[in-house]
Scaffold this active site. Structure first.
Site, mmCIF file in Angstrom:
data_model
loop_
_atom_site.group_PDB
_atom_site.id
_atom_site.type_symbol
_atom_site.label_atom_id
_atom_site.label_comp_id
_atom_site.label_asym_id
_atom_site.label_seq_id
_atom_site.Cartn_x
_atom_site.Cartn_y
_atom_site.Cartn_z
ATOM 1 N N THR A 73 43.421 21.936 -12.042
ATOM 2 C CA THR A 73 42.961 21.423 -10.760
ATOM 3 C C THR A 73 41.476 21.710 -10.516
ATOM 4 O O THR A 73 40.882 22.587 -11.129
ATOM 5 C CB THR A 73 43.823 21.997 -9.608
ATOM 6 N N THR A 123 43.593 16.743 -9.034
ATOM 7 C CA THR A 123 44.042 17.372 -10.264
ATOM 8 C C THR A 123 44.630 16.370 -11.250
ATOM 9 O O THR A 123 45.096 15.295 -10.872
ATOM 10 C CB THR A 123 45.125 18.430 -9.928
ATOM 11 N N SER A 140 55.741 17.852 -3.361
ATOM 12 C CA SER A 140 55.657 19.316 -3.385
ATOM 13 C C SER A 140 54.506 19.718 -4.290
ATOM 14 O O SER A 140 54.556 19.510 -5.502
ATOM 15 C CB SER A 140 56.962 19.929 -3.885
ATOM 16 N N SER A 141 53.468 20.292 -3.708
ATOM 17 C CA SER A 141 52.274 20.661 -4.455
ATOM 18 C C SER A 141 51.767 22.010 -3.972
ATOM 19 O O SER A 141 52.019 22.427 -2.835
ATOM 20 C CB SER A 141 51.182 19.595 -4.250
ATOM 21 N N GLY A 143 44.334 26.376 -9.635
ATOM 22 C CA GLY A 143 45.103 27.455 -10.230
ATOM 23 C C GLY A 143 46.595 27.394 -10.036
ATOM 24 O O GLY A 143 47.255 28.438 -10.014
ATOM 25 N N GLY A 144 47.180 26.211 -9.854
ATOM 26 C CA GLY A 144 48.638 26.113 -9.784
ATOM 27 C C GLY A 144 49.220 26.971 -8.671
ATOM 28 O O GLY A 144 48.769 26.946 -7.526
#
Length: 548
Positions: A346, A364, A407-408, A429-430
């Site tokens: 991202t 991302t 959903s993120s 960074g997830g």
């Protein structure tokens, strides 16, 4: 309990990053050249929206492994004159013709970045079947058309110039390529670009991404219309279907951006705007509410109890999130320690102008280099956002034809106080994004810290995985207090792996008008920029060019 960690004491650096300051505005991004592309729009009389769009397009040419035309994301905009916030959801959508049978669960494969099961041949995280309709061009074009002030051709000119120059390879670029060499090698076009002679491109070389400059030029002329319904769409769909994707002309033509009033959270007199439940926004709101209950009146400076309150708040909000998405059963205590360890994807950026307009944008490809697929006719590196969805039936995030990513972890945030935008912050960074963004914001609101101080402070990371991770720079009393409550991993903030996300943001003082911008100290190519004409690096033409 103290858990062994390979990251406890292995680097010997003191990491800091300089902030930029100007009364005329500022831009912050994960690459300095992209930030300068954005700041050039402010210099030319544009606003923060012009700046953020220019920055986002420029990243295609200088940080292609994180985001780009083939990606998707969220944007939050504060419009100073109108005293209102707007959110844009330009998340990807699945092909109408997608089938669960294309993604049989394989228990031997690792989980996806979202914690869902792996599938046979990694079809949901690599290759053509992992690609969703990309929303980035639609989102950027809508932002510029609705709220920008400059022509698209001028806003995109720096990105086109950077793409024509080619990607300058430094040690950090080589690292990114090497980490994904196996995935890139699966795609002939990507391998030819990033793995010349079968090896990751070496520092002090320059890579040409074929067709990328032409594609950006077509978008500058025709906008989202050509990308989703015109000549570019025809090229994109032809390449996708030749590679085995089920995406169709109708899937692209039917894509729309969601524009809506952002989710709001209040904390210590601030109103925070985020994209809402489909992002990390709901978890952020829950975390801040939990922390404020535990700490009704903050002390003058953070204490051990402060960090315990933050950790407990993060644990609580993440547990609820995992139950909502079906990753965790309500009766389960926690996930295993491997869940949520991917901090490598991202790109996040922020911009503010002299009038007080402020924007936070995160978008991302999902994983680093996304699907690993570069479309031959357009030079676009494509997402692997099918892995946002659960390959098992019966869950809120289960794959279904035409379904939008719901959903993120992305959490671009704009904070407003007394009718003035004060700061915006986001991160890459997830699973690490929301804890880092919310922590930086909380430190600013709870303790009156500047953006620069909050970004440089030690951090912790918690996402209800059975342990929390803490920076050893925290004092001994804080570490002891945390260890008394949690299984503790001691881990440094490092360039790689990034264990606490990569934060960037801007701030503005309404009294003085001073604007500040900076990127995370662990991001060697990141930084802020203030208004100035855009210029390519004077050393840009020295590296030898590598053509696929």
């Amino acid at each position: 309990m103290l858990l062994p960690s390979p990251h406890a004491d292995s680097d010997n650096w003191t990491l800091t990053t300089p902030a930029v300051r100007s009364p005329r505005g500022a831009v912050a991004a994960q690459h300095r050249l992209a930030a300068r592309a954005g700041a050039a729009q402010l210099n030319a009389g544009g606003n923060a929206i012009d700046a953020i769009v220019a920055t986002a397009y420029a990243l295609n040419a200088v940080e292609p492994w994180m985001c780009g035309l083939g990606g998707s994301g969220f944007m939050v905009i504060w419009l100073a004159r109108e005293q209102r916030a707007v959110a844009l959801d330009f998340q990807g959508t699945l092909a109408e013709a997608i089938r669960l049978t294309d993604y049989p669960v394989d228990p031997s494969r690792p989980k996806t970045p979202m914690g869902f099961p792996g599938v046979v041949d990694d079809a949901n995280i690599a290759g053509y079947r992992s690609i969703t309709v990309p929303g980035a061009v639609a989102g950027l074009d809508q932002a510029l058309t609705r709220f920008g002030s400059r022509p698209r051709t001028e806003v995109m000119a720096p990105a086109i110039a950077l793409a024509e120059r080619g990607l300058q390879v430094d040690w950090f670029t080589t690292l990114q390529i090497a980490l994904c060499a196996r995935t890139l090698s699966r795609d002939p076009t990507s391998a030819a670009i990033y793995l010349p002679d079968g090896h990751p491109a070496a520092p002090e070389s320059r890579l040409r991404i074929p067709q990328l400059a032409d594609t950006l030029t077509e978008i500058a002329a025709g906008g989202a219309e050509t990308f989703y319904r015109g000549e570019l769409a025809t090229k994109i769909v032809a390449d996708l279907q030749a590679g085995g994707s089920r995406l169709s002309h109708d899937d692209l033509a039917g894509y729309t951006v969601r524009e809506y009033t952002p989710m709001m959270a209040t904390h210590r007199g601030y109103t925070l705007y985020t994209p809402g439940e489909a992002s990390g926004g709901l978890r952020q709101r829950e975390m801040l509410a939990h922390a404020e209950t535990a700490m009704p009146v903050p002390p003058a400076r953070p204490t051990p109890a402060t960090w315990v309150a933050y950790a407990e708040a993060l644990e609580a909000c993440w547990r609820q999130h995992k139950i909502r998405t079906g990753v965790l059963a309500p009766s389960a205590r926690h996930r295993d320690h491997s869940d949520g360890e991917n901090g490598a994807c991202t790109s996040s950026m922020s911009a503010v102008d002299a009038e007080g307009n402020m924007v936070a944008l995160t978008y991302t490809l999902l994983n680093r280099f996304g699907s690993g697929v570069t479309l031959p006719q357009t030079g676009m590196l494509m997402n692997d956002s099918v892995s946002y969805f659960d390959p098992r039936p019966g869950y809120p995030t289960t794959m279904a034809g035409g379904k939008r990513i719901n959903s993120s972890n992305m959490c671009p945030t704009v904070a407003v106080k007394d009718g003035k935008a004060r700061f915006s912050v986001g991160a890459s960074g997830g699973n690490l994004i929301m804890p880092a963004v919310t922590q930086v914001a909380a430190l600013m609101m709870d303790f009156g810290m500047s953006l620069e101080e909050a970004v440089h402070l030690p951090r912790l990371d918690a996402s209800h995985r059975g342990s929390i991770r803490v920076d050893p720079r925290l004092d001994a009393a804080t570490l002891a207090a945390l260890e008394s409550r949690f299984a503790l991993e001691i881990a440094q903030q490092r360039v790689f792996p990034k264990l606490y996300a990569c934060v960037s943001g801007v701030a503005r003082d309404p009294a003085s008008g001073e604007c500040v911008g900076l990127s995370d100290p662990t991001q060697p190519i990141g930084g802020g920029a203030t208004p100035a004409p855009f210029q390519l690096d004077p050393l840009a033409d020295t590296p030898p060019e590598v053509r696929p």
